[in-house]
Design a protein around this motif. Structure first.
Motif, PDB file in Angstrom:
ATOM      1  N   THR A   1       6.320   9.403  -2.975  1.00  0.00           N
ATOM      2  CA  THR A   1       5.537   9.875  -3.960  1.00  0.00           C
ATOM      3  C   THR A   1       5.942   9.576  -5.230  1.00  0.00           C
ATOM      4  N   LEU A   2       7.077   9.311  -5.339  1.00  0.00           N
ATOM      5  CA  LEU A   2       7.823   8.760  -6.833  1.00  0.00           C
ATOM      6  C   LEU A   2       6.993   7.551  -7.378  1.00  0.00           C
ATOM      7  N   TYR A   3       6.734   7.003  -6.363  1.00  0.00           N
ATOM      8  CA  TYR A   3       5.765   5.429  -6.615  1.00  0.00           C
ATOM      9  C   TYR A   3       4.609   5.722  -6.742  1.00  0.00           C
ATOM     10  N   TYR A   4       3.952   6.640  -5.635  1.00  0.00           N
ATOM     11  CA  TYR A   4       2.577   6.647  -5.597  1.00  0.00           C
ATOM     12  C   TYR A   4       2.142   7.277  -6.855  1.00  0.00           C
TER      13      TYR A   4
ATOM     14  N   ILE B   1       0.935  -1.374   0.040  1.00  0.00           N
ATOM     15  CA  ILE B   1       0.102  -0.179  -0.176  1.00  0.00           C
ATOM     16  C   ILE B   1       0.841   1.133   0.051  1.00  0.00           C
ATOM     17  N   GLY B   2       0.667   2.293  -0.944  1.00  0.00           N
ATOM     18  CA  GLY B   2       1.784   2.945  -1.335  1.00  0.00           C
ATOM     19  C   GLY B   2       0.882   4.269  -0.952  1.00  0.00           C
ATOM     20  N   GLY B   3       1.937   5.567  -0.166  1.00  0.00           N
ATOM     21  CA  GLY B   3       1.445   6.805   0.000  1.00  0.00           C
ATOM     22  C   GLY B   3       2.519   7.628  -0.448  1.00  0.00           C
ATOM     23  N   ASN B   4       1.765   8.934  -0.376  1.00  0.00           N
ATOM     24  CA  ASN B   4       3.129  10.252  -0.700  1.00  0.00           C
ATOM     25  C   ASN B   4       4.128  10.276   0.293  1.00  0.00           C
ATOM     26  N   ASP B   5       5.178  11.008   0.021  1.00  0.00           N
ATOM     27  CA  ASP B   5       6.142  11.223   1.005  1.00  0.00           C
ATOM     28  C   ASP B   5       5.796  11.660   2.609  1.00  0.00           C
ATOM     29  N   ASP B   6       4.648  12.400   2.477  1.00  0.00           N
ATOM     30  CA  ASP B   6       4.142  12.855   3.734  1.00  0.00           C
ATOM     31  C   ASP B   6       3.099  11.897   4.432  1.00  0.00           C
ATOM     32  N   SER B   7       2.955  10.640   3.888  1.00  0.00           N
ATOM     33  CA  SER B   7       2.207   9.443   4.374  1.00  0.00           C
ATOM     34  C   SER B   7       0.770   9.695   3.871  1.00  0.00           C
ATOM     35  N   THR B   8       0.384  10.475   3.128  1.00  0.00           N
ATOM     36  CA  THR B   8      -1.312  10.652   2.830  1.00  0.00           C
ATOM     37  C   THR B   8      -1.355   9.726   1.877  1.00  0.00           C
ATOM     38  N   GLY B   9      -2.754   9.496   1.358  1.00  0.00           N
ATOM     39  CA  GLY B   9      -3.264   8.910   0.084  1.00  0.00           C
ATOM     40  C   GLY B   9      -3.357   7.424   0.229  1.00  0.00           C
ATOM     41  N   TYR B  10      -2.996   6.882   1.391  1.00  0.00           N
ATOM     42  CA  TYR B  10      -3.175   5.352   1.360  1.00  0.00           C
ATOM     43  C   TYR B  10      -4.353   4.792   1.118  1.00  0.00           C
TER      44      TYR B  10
ATOM     45  N   VAL C   1       5.685 -14.890  -4.488  1.00  0.00           N
ATOM     46  CA  VAL C   1       4.237 -14.975  -4.077  1.00  0.00           C
ATOM     47  C   VAL C   1       3.801 -13.823  -5.085  1.00  0.00           C
ATOM     48  N   MET C   2       2.469 -13.596  -5.014  1.00  0.00           N
ATOM     49  CA  MET C   2       1.702 -12.691  -5.747  1.00  0.00           C
ATOM     50  C   MET C   2       1.772 -11.266  -5.407  1.00  0.00           C
ATOM     51  N   ASN C   3       2.426 -10.370  -6.040  1.00  0.00           N
ATOM     52  CA  ASN C   3       2.439  -8.939  -5.466  1.00  0.00           C
ATOM     53  C   ASN C   3       1.349  -8.103  -6.056  1.00  0.00           C
ATOM     54  N   VAL C   4       0.700  -7.254  -5.238  1.00  0.00           N
ATOM     55  CA  VAL C   4      -0.370  -6.586  -5.771  1.00  0.00           C
ATOM     56  C   VAL C   4      -0.005  -5.040  -4.934  1.00  0.00           C
ATOM     57  N   TYR C   5       0.079  -4.086  -5.853  1.00  0.00           N
ATOM     58  CA  TYR C   5       0.262  -2.761  -5.216  1.00  0.00           C
ATOM     59  C   TYR C   5      -0.951  -1.932  -5.625  1.00  0.00           C
ATOM     60  N   LEU C   6      -1.169  -0.981  -4.497  1.00  0.00           N
ATOM     61  CA  LEU C   6      -2.058  -0.054  -4.626  1.00  0.00           C
ATOM     62  C   LEU C   6      -1.725   1.435  -4.563  1.00  0.00           C
ATOM     63  N   VAL C   7      -1.707   2.098  -5.330  1.00  0.00           N
ATOM     64  CA  VAL C   7      -0.850   3.333  -5.249  1.00  0.00           C
ATOM     65  C   VAL C   7      -2.220   4.449  -6.023  1.00  0.00           C
ATOM     66  N   GLY C   8      -1.676   5.830  -5.944  1.00  0.00           N
ATOM     67  CA  GLY C   8      -2.647   6.904  -6.265  1.00  0.00           C
ATOM     68  C   GLY C   8      -2.710   6.959  -7.814  1.00  0.00           C
ATOM     69  N   ASN C   9      -1.821   6.767  -8.417  1.00  0.00           N
ATOM     70  CA  ASN C   9      -1.770   7.155 -10.008  1.00  0.00           C
ATOM     71  C   ASN C   9      -0.685   6.123 -10.635  1.00  0.00           C
ATOM     72  N   PRO C  10      -0.892   4.969 -11.164  1.00  0.00           N
ATOM     73  CA  PRO C  10       0.032   3.979 -11.783  1.00  0.00           C
ATOM     74  C   PRO C  10       0.138   4.400 -13.314  1.00  0.00           C
ATOM     75  N   LYS C  11       0.972   5.325 -13.735  1.00  0.00           N
ATOM     76  CA  LYS C  11       1.005   5.556 -15.122  1.00  0.00           C
ATOM     77  C   LYS C  11      -0.104   6.066 -15.771  1.00  0.00           C
ATOM     78  N   GLY C  12      -1.010   6.551 -15.168  1.00  0.00           N
ATOM     79  CA  GLY C  12      -2.195   7.353 -15.532  1.00  0.00           C
ATOM     80  C   GLY C  12      -3.208   6.739 -15.875  1.00  0.00           C
TER      81      GLY C  12
END
Ligand SMILES: [Zn+2]
Length: 471
Positions: A100-103, A55-64, A122-133
């Motif tokens: 943020t770079l990954y978020y 679960i990815g967030g911004n640098d300031d730990s928001t957006g999770y 294992v199967m890796n699943v990522y949740l982020v704010g904007n995966p390449k649009g």
């Protein structure tokens, strides 16, 4: 090779998709044969698949992405995958990162994210704010860094969204139903190897499956299909809106075809065999934990509040939620302990709050919640720093009190206990050290009548805090 998939949020928010790898007709037909043999010879049983969520967030730990949404998402994902025979379970607790770079990432940054964070086998699943649009993307077997991954945009992973089903389909080697049309308009010239509506070339064109009708729409589309486009033979298209691997909107998507299901099972067995080698997980379903403090409208100091509950067998971790009675000011926390100190300031005097705890196991994220209520009084002062609270999971002491006598029944004879009494202003009025004993009575007749907090400690660790009234 990566796949870009369309947004569930907006029909504008689509992207170009890297097509399914082109293969020779011979190789495609051979794989069909292999899948057919595998399907005939393999006993159909459910397979447990370990999933590591990131679960990815911004640098300031928001957006999770929120943990309670994740539990519901896994639940619904598993329900929709029942016909496939895959049961996804939590390999470990979700991993949080704030970057943020990954978020909000580009193709290359997403690649680096997976390269840096993936857990092997294992199967890796990522949740982020904007995966390449885009709404999500996945890597086919054999592609991508470190066994690949599924990457989802938070807003496309609502509990009713089928993005995860679609991307997991790619992860297990399914092409789009409109494979070959990616990036083309519906009225574009027919691409090479166009699949015919009449099914005559279905084995090695389009998605190479014959039980998925010819599809040509690589933009998000609303069902039911109502256009009049024709294939190269002049036959009217009628793509199947119910297929997860089409680009119909989420509400239309309901199933995989039998050929797709067989192909996914084959892909798991031969492309991603490492997923089925670990021992099967413990399938115990934890019962809702018993909440111990604060409960049943207890009136307690407004800040800080440490919540306590008893261990629930099989729980991997607990999700604690507290909110106003109306649902406002909802806060959610994750812990492996059986207590949690919230830093939230419950500033509303005499306001009623609700709190809930859900015990989550590896294989069950849909467990029932335990729930209770409390009232905060801003005039009260917290009696003790509760940071060192370590309740005993087994056979905790029992506290009985009446007539200014406090009896403690200690089931663990070897534990030396000490007892302190605090008034509601936070002043300590009694401190008694007791020898190891299985039962002792404290006479506190000198204290004033009123409400007190009792704190029991053992070797410097607080093992019980309770509010009592002495009259
Ligand atoms: Zn896709």
């Amino acid at each position: 090779m990566s796949l870009n998939c369309l947004s569930a949020q907006s029909l504008e928010d689509f992207c170009g998709t890297t097509p399914y790898p082109v293969s020779s007709t011979d190789l495609i037909l051979k794989r069909h044969k292999d899948i057919e043999n595998f399907t005939k010879n393999s006993r159909k049983t459910d397979v447990w698949i370990p999933v590591q969520f990131h679960i990815g967030g911004n640098d300031d730990s928001t957006g999770y992405y929120t943990i309670d949404n994740l539990m519901t998402l896994i639940c619904n994902w598993n329900k929709r995958y029942e016909p496939v025979g895959f049961k996804f379970y939590l390999y470990d607790m979700p991993i949080y990162f704030n970057k943020t770079l990954y978020y909000d990432h580009t193709q290359q940054e997403g690649y680096n994210m997976i390269q840096n964070y993936n857990i092997n086998n294992v199967m890796n699943v990522y949740l982020v704010g904007n995966p390449k649009g885009v709404c999500g993307y996945a890597y086919y077997p054999g592609a991508g860094p470190r066994q690949g991954a599924v990457v989802l945009k938070n807003s496309c992973a609502l509990s009713s969204s089928t993005t995860i089903d679609h991307e997991a389909g790619h992860y297990f080697n399914l092409p789009h139903t409109f494979s070959g049309w990616e990036g083309l308009d519906t009225n574009a010239a027919f691409p090479p190897n166009t699949e015919y509506v009449n099914g005559s070339n279905c084995q090695f064109t389009g998605d190479n499956f014959c039980d998925t009708r010819a599809d040509f729409i690589s933009d998000r589309w609303y069902c039911p299909y109502s256009w009049n486009f024709r294939d190269p033979n002049g036959d009217l298209y009628n793509p199947d809106e119910g297929l997860y691997m089409s680009y119909s909107t989420d509400n239309c998507q309901k199933y995989f075809s039998l050929s797709q299901i067989n192909a996914m099972n084959y892909s798991l067995q031969y492309d991603r065999n490492y997923l089925i080698s670990p021992p099967a997980p413990d399938t115990v379903t934890p019962i809702p934990p018993e909440l111990t403090y604060p409960v049943n409208d207890d009136t307690i100091p407004a800040y800080p509040v440490t919540f306590h509950w008893r261990k629930s067998e099989g729980a991997m971790f607990y999700i604690l939620t507290h909110q106003k009675g109306t649902g406002a000011f909802k806060r959610t926390f994750v812990t492996t302990d059986t207590f949690f100190t919230s830093t939230f300031i419950f500033k509303y005097q005499y306001y009623k709050w609700r709190w809930k705890v859900q015990a989550i196991s590896q294989t069950n994220t849909c467990t029932d919640l335990a729930e209770s209520t409390f009232v905060t009084d801003t005039n009260l002062v917290a009696p003790v720093s509760e940071n060192y609270f370590e309740p005993l999971d087994e056979n905790p002491p029992i506290l009985v009190y009446s007539n200014k006598k406090i009896k403690i029944i200690n089931f663990q004879k070897n534990l030396p206990l000490s007892m302190e009494l605090y008034n509601l202003q936070g002043q300590r009025v009694v401190f008694i050290n007791a020898n190891s004993s299985n039962e002792f009575i404290f006479d506190v007749r000198n204290i004033k009548s009123g409400l007190y907090f009792v704190k029991l400690s053992c070797k410097g660790k607080i093992i019980m805090i309770s509010k009592i009234s002495m009259f």
